[in-house]
Design a protein around this motif. Structure first.
Motif, mmCIF file in Angstrom:
data_model
loop_
_atom_site.group_PDB
_atom_site.id
_atom_site.type_symbol
_atom_site.label_atom_id
_atom_site.label_comp_id
_atom_site.label_asym_id
_atom_site.label_seq_id
_atom_site.Cartn_x
_atom_site.Cartn_y
_atom_site.Cartn_z
ATOM 1 N N GLY A 75 39.203 55.066 23.653
ATOM 2 C CA GLY A 75 38.216 54.630 24.420
ATOM 3 C C GLY A 75 37.034 55.647 24.501
ATOM 4 N N GLU A 76 36.225 55.938 25.487
ATOM 5 C CA GLU A 76 35.333 56.672 25.656
ATOM 6 C C GLU A 76 35.774 58.100 25.686
ATOM 7 O OE1 GLU A 76 34.709 54.636 29.250
ATOM 8 O OE2 GLU A 76 32.816 53.626 28.685
ATOM 9 N N SER A 77 34.905 59.004 25.023
ATOM 10 C CA SER A 77 35.260 60.300 24.778
ATOM 11 C C SER A 77 34.093 61.459 24.978
ATOM 12 C CB SER A 77 35.923 60.482 23.653
ATOM 13 O OG SER A 77 35.052 60.437 22.285
ATOM 14 N N VAL A 78 34.599 62.514 25.352
ATOM 15 C CA VAL A 78 33.354 63.439 25.236
ATOM 16 C C VAL A 78 33.967 64.728 24.397
ATOM 17 C CG1 VAL A 78 32.358 65.411 26.900
ATOM 18 C CG2 VAL A 78 33.275 63.213 27.872
ATOM 19 N N ILE A 79 32.947 65.224 23.736
ATOM 20 C CA ILE A 79 33.117 66.427 22.738
ATOM 21 C C ILE A 79 33.100 67.465 23.329
ATOM 22 C CG2 ILE A 79 32.529 67.322 20.419
ATOM 23 C CD1 ILE A 79 31.647 64.603 19.704
ATOM 24 N N VAL A 80 34.123 68.350 23.546
ATOM 25 C CA VAL A 80 34.027 69.619 24.364
ATOM 26 C C VAL A 80 34.403 70.510 23.282
ATOM 27 C CG1 VAL A 80 34.842 71.053 26.149
ATOM 28 C CG2 VAL A 80 34.623 68.423 26.556
ATOM 29 N N GLY A 81 33.620 71.624 22.656
ATOM 30 C CA GLY A 81 34.023 72.438 21.578
ATOM 31 C C GLY A 81 33.905 71.619 20.354
ATOM 32 N N ARG A 82 35.130 71.620 19.685
ATOM 33 C CA ARG A 82 35.272 70.843 18.577
ATOM 34 C C ARG A 82 36.242 69.774 18.817
ATOM 35 N NH1 ARG A 82 36.978 74.622 14.105
ATOM 36 N NH2 ARG A 82 37.958 75.801 15.787
ATOM 37 N N ARG A 83 36.710 69.325 19.839
ATOM 38 C CA ARG A 83 37.651 68.302 20.246
ATOM 39 C C ARG A 83 37.212 67.133 21.075
ATOM 40 N NH1 ARG A 83 42.960 71.826 22.395
ATOM 41 N NH2 ARG A 83 43.535 72.578 20.313
#
Length: 102
Positions: free
Chosen positions: A31-39
């Motif tokens: 589903g919806e995601s957030v990129i934090v760093g490279r993940r």
């Protein structure tokens, strides 16, 4: 930055979110995601870690809005086109190779 998630005010910073998510393994999700760093993290997982609230207490939209304002890249679900449902006459006609207009 001050933001409100689940009717509670939070003082969030980009560095604070990065620190909170350090060492956290991303859960599988599509589903919806957030990129934090490279993940890529599911948005509800980020919201739970950052706010220490139950995932049922806030919406994905609240977390997406806050993370976008902090400068994180967020991915939302693509809007799907409506599926056209054929009537039985249209389906039979299409199977015969002469489609009937609606």
């Amino acid at each position: 930055m001050r933001c409100v998630i689940a009717r509670f005010p939070f003082e969030l910073t980009k560095a604070g979110v990065l620190e909170s998510m350090k060492g956290i393994k991303p859960e599988p999700g599509s589903g919806e995601s957030v990129i934090v760093g490279r993940r890529h993290y599911p948005v509800k997982q980020v919201g739970q870690v950052v706010t220490r609230q139950d995932r049922r207490d806030f919406t994905a939209a609240e977390v997406l809005r806050a993370m976008t304002q902090l400068g994180f890249t967020c991915r939302t679900l693509p809007k799907t086109a409506p599926v056209r449902v054929l009537s039985s006459l249209q389906h039979a006609s299409a199977m015969l190779g002469t489609p009937v207009s609606a």
